[in-house]
Design an enzyme around this catalytic site. Structure first.
Site, PDB file in Angstrom:
ATOM      1  N   ASP A  34       4.927   5.318  -1.650  1.00 18.78           N
ATOM      2  CA  ASP A  34       5.355   5.268  -3.049  1.00 18.78           C
ATOM      3  C   ASP A  34       4.382   6.082  -3.897  1.00 18.78           C
ATOM      4  OD1 ASP A  34       3.087   3.742  -3.239  1.00 18.78           O
ATOM      5  OD2 ASP A  34       4.123   1.846  -3.545  1.00 18.78           O
ATOM      6  N   ASP A  73       0.894   3.709   1.284  1.00 16.38           N
ATOM      7  CA  ASP A  73       2.314   3.384   1.149  1.00 16.38           C
ATOM      8  C   ASP A  73       3.123   4.621   0.767  1.00 16.38           C
ATOM      9  OD1 ASP A  73       1.825   0.756   1.704  1.00 16.38           O
ATOM     10  OD2 ASP A  73       1.608   0.153  -0.405  1.00 16.38           O
ATOM     11  N   GLU A  77      -4.624   1.373   2.538  1.00 16.71           N
ATOM     12  CA  GLU A  77      -4.427   0.981   1.148  1.00 16.71           C
ATOM     13  C   GLU A  77      -4.134  -0.508   1.040  1.00 16.71           C
ATOM     14  OE1 GLU A  77      -1.098   2.988  -0.601  1.00 16.71           O
ATOM     15  OE2 GLU A  77      -1.123   1.747  -2.422  1.00 16.71           O
TER      16      GLU A  77
END
Ligand code: 0RA
Length: 811
Positions: free
Chosen positions: A508, A506, A432
């Protein structure tokens, strides 16, 4: 209490079959995977399904109305039904039938006098397997006017079947605590959502069945019960989509003891959601029932459309995939002797089923079409449109292929390929963001590791048609890199160029979104690549701890705690510690205090933590105490005296009552406590004393006292420092452990430099990879449909329900 015991003549002498019994359950403990699939999260949840399965059988036989399942604070689980109760009378070898059911492998259906097992677990082995894999297990049976119980540890009975008290109810209540020696994973905890999803599925598949789930860890509870079953299943599948016709098509039939039930409804999306079940098991790999359904659908729709002249413009027949575009359907069959085949034993093999399903659908669907010409026209219109898109896509694909060499060869500039050509040795990292992608390119082992950076959200696959999807840059690169080709007929997983495709995002919300998206893409477009186990998720560490020049990467909270304790206990002097305690034992002791504290807090919705703590610290035999009014009164009096001396607790009043419990021949103690004007009631009864949580707390407490008696004494400047509670000592240790340590929490991969990225995430020696299985991909697909679908309400609800989780992830 000899007169309360079901006598068993052979109990003291080791007869041949009792030895066999031991061997049987030993085998389960030796190779648990053979019986429950694995010892990870899946196997862990499977224990619940196995126990529930017996109660569902009892419900399907018409004897049980309601099943209650409770997850307790210590991860033990209770399954209670109001069926006839497992028979307790002596079996032929002198043992109680209950004991045989719980301790003999495959004993499940033997008492089932002729009726067959319709709801089956993965292997249909049932209660004895769960018992074998549980640290503790207890069964309470209500039957013939009495309450009976037997307890077990790791599959072995601790005592005979006992008669407790009297009752006018019937039913079976099983409580088990999975054995941590078998289920070793640190994050192995029950998921309310996972259990709920399976219970919902069971309730959909068996109209009327009532399952109630309670989670005592969070206080959440939910009911699963549907009156029409499969129709509601379809409405649920179509919840975030627009249905093309208001009524769910539904039919049922039975032939040669095979029961078939089918429900279907088309929606305006481009995806196919067809689920098949045999004996309540989701046959992920399909099989004869699914082949029968597909064949009949294709035949019936084509023949209706041709008859009515609806295919004139198309000039060819509809293909199966045209008809299944935007179709939500469920086929559920009940078969007496199911044959499960395939890699995961989830493919139905019984050949007779195909024809039975096929002729049922042929008849009933044609009939429905005739009676509903309006909706049928809409359905056929949608199928024709799908066929047109398919033909257009074929043309487009031929063009694109020539232009961009989709089948390999030239790769776009962003991608950094590896040098090795043997797919078994090659890995492709999907990273990403350009910044992490850049670091990964620098850090990787360029011989075997390829890197493809992905920017932002790649593409909304749900709304896009196949042909449109091909035009997306990131997807195009991914497809050409993989080398498998794409599309139902053209994709060949055997041609894949990397046997590890690693998704690296990530920790998140955006990261989890992109991961969901990629998994959905693989599931929808290349399911075989997932099935072959080529897809992985990278697990970068969450923390970096640095003290002086020493730094360490830590994968999660628990690893961080472990590390902190290690450093703060190093060299600590506890004066009154049991002699010979090693540093490792001291660390385990502190971790155990934390576990104890956590358990008390988690149980707070049922028991006042101070009161519970007080009772546990008394080291009393609660079961005995509950038999004596005098002892209970005295205990409460002692607690009141303790409260007088602890004004900091804010307790203003304590009152108690004793109720007679005839079912268990003892008292139930209810204590009402008013704390800062807030009233609470704690109820100590037979279930408390027999329960796994109480046993866990008392056994932890005994271990604490063995290690060091209160108060705990540390050397101080002048006077020694005293801790009067174990929790106080724990707080002190945690406090000191954080001094002088720098802790970094990684929010994104971009925060790591290439060297760190190599050390933690790319280096095969250190990295942690999670292999994706098809269920993970299906779960991602479901999440995705909700997030990306047209309907706003389910999405809003999903985001709301997951808001807390998202916040936790996104610290
Ligand atoms: C066989 C016979 C009978 C009851 C059961 C099985 C039974 C087993 C389980 C397991 C969980 N819940 C259950 N409920 C019932 C009784 C037959 C009779 O009473 O005639």
């Amino acid at each position: 209490m000899a007169d309360n015991t079901v006598e068993s003549s052979s109990q003291k002498s080791y007869s041949a079959d009792s030895i066999q019994v031991l061997e049987g359950l030993e085998a389960v403990r030796k190779r648990p995977g053979m019986y429950i699939g694995d010892t990870g999260l899946r196997g862990y949840h499977h224990l619940v399904y196995e126990i529930l399965d017996n109660s569902v059988d009892e419900a399907l036989a018409g004897f049980c109305k309601r099943i209650n399942i409770t997850i307790h604070a210590d991860e033990s689980v209770t399954n209670e039904d109001d069926g006839r109760g497992i028979p307790v009378a002596q079996h032929k070898n002198g043992k109680s039938a209950l004991e045989v059911v719980m301790t003999v492998l495959h004993a499940g259906g033997k008492f089932d006098g002729g009726s067959y097992k319709v709801s089956g677990g993965l292997h249909g082995v049932g209660a004895s397997v769960v018992n074998a894999l549980s640290e503790r297990c207890q069964v309470e049976v209500r039957r013939d006017g009495y309450v009976w119980k037997q307890s077990y540890e790791r599959g072995k009975p601790v005592g005979d079947v006992e008669r407790l008290g009297t009752t006018d109810k019937t039913g079976t209540k099983t409580t088990f605590k999975p054995d941590p020696l078998i289920f070793k994973g640190e994050d192995t905890t029950y998921s309310f959502t996972t259990l709920g999803n399976r219970f919902r599925e069971l309730a959909f598949l068996n109209a009327g069945l009532h399952i109630h789930l309670t989670d005592e860890r969070s206080g959440k509870s939910q009911d699963f019960q549907f009156t029409t079953g499969l129709q509601e299943f379809i409405s649920y599948l179509n919840e975030s989509k627009k249905a093309l016709h208001p009524q769910v098509i539904h039919f049922k039939g039975e032939k040669d003891t095979v029961e078939v039930e089918i429900a279907l409804q088309w929606n305006d999306s481009y995806t196919e959601s067809v689920y098949s079940y045999c004996n309540n098991i989701n046959t992920i790999e399909g099989g004869t029932h699914l082949i029968g359904l597909r064949g009949a659908l294709t035949r019936t729709v084509n023949s209706y459309a041709t008859d009515k002249g609806l295919l004139k413009d198309l000039k060819e027949n509809l293909e199966g995939e045209d008809i299944r575009e935007g179709l939500a359907a469920v086929v559920s069959v009940k078969v007496r002797e199911p044959q499960f085949e395939g890699q995961t034993k989830t493919k139905l093999g019984n050949t007779e089923v195909k024809g039975i399903v096929e002729s049922l659908v042929n008849d009933k669907l044609a009939d429905w079409f005739d009676r509903n010409p309006g909706p049928t026209k809409t359905i056929v219109g949608k199928c024709v449109e799908a066929a047109r898109a398919r033909l257009a896509a074929r043309k487009a694909r031929e063009l694109t292929r020539r232009k961009t060499a989709l089948d390999g060869g030239a790769l776009p500039g962003k991608m950094a390929d590896c040098q090795e050509r043997d797919p078994a040795l090659c890995e492709l990292y999907l990273v990403e963001g350009d910044s992490a992608g850049g670091s990964a390119k620098q850090a990787r082992d360029r011989r075997t590791q390829a890197v493809l950076p992905l920017r932002g959200k790649i593409l909304n696959v749900e709304k896009a048609r196949f042909d449109k999807m091909l035009s997306n840059e990131e997807i195009k690169t991914l497809i050409s890199a993989l080398g498998t080709g794409i599309g139902r007929d053209n994709m060949d997983a055997g041609k894949i160029r990397y046997h590890k495709v690693v998704i690296m995002t990530d920790a998140d919300v955006d990261g989890s979104h992109i991961r969901t998206l990629l998994l959905t893409f693989f599931y929808r477009q290349m399911p075989e690549v997932v099935e072959r186990g080529y897809v992985y998720i990278a697990q970068p560490p969450l923390y970096r701890a640095k003290k002086g020049n020493v730094e360490k990467y830590l994968k999660d909270e628990r690893a961080l705690l472990d590390h902190l304790l290690q450093s703060s206990l190093n060299g600590i002097e506890v004066r009154n510690l049991k002699v010979g305690t090693t540093e490792g034992e001291l660390k385990d002791f502190v971790i155990a205090i934390q576990k104890f504290d956590h358990l008390l807090k988690t149980m707070a919705s049922k028991y006042d933590p101070d009161l519970l703590h007080f009772f546990v610290s008394k080291g009393l035999d609660l079961k005995k105490a509950l038999e004596s009014q005098e002892q209970l009164d005295k205990l409460v009096a002692e607690f009141k005296a303790w409260v007088e001396k602890s004004p900091t607790k804010g307790i203003l009043g304590v009152t108690h009552t004793l109720d007679k419990d005839v079912e268990h021949n003892c008292f139930t103690l209810k204590v009402r406590i008013s704390r800062y004007g807030h009233e609470s009631e704690s109820r100590f009864g037979y279930a408390t004393a027999a329960g796994s949580e109480w046993q866990e707390l008392t056994s932890l407490w005994r271990k604490f006292e063995e290690r060091v008696k209160l108060p705990i004494e540390l050397p101080g400047d002048k006077e020694p420092v005293l801790f009067h509670t174990y929790q106080g000592f724990l707080a002190h240790v945690l406090e000191t452990s954080k001094k002088g340590i720098y802790i970094q929490r990684y929010k994104g991969l971009g925060e790591m430099n290439p060297e760190q990225l190599w050390d933690t995430t790319l280096n095969p020696e250190n990295r942690m990879l999670l292999q994706v299985n098809i269920e993970d991909a299906i779960a991602a697909d479901e999440t995705f449909s909700v997030l990306m679908g047209e309907e706003v309400e389910p999405r809003r609800k999903f985001i709301h329900d997951n808001a807390l989780l998202a916040r936790e992830l996104d610290v």
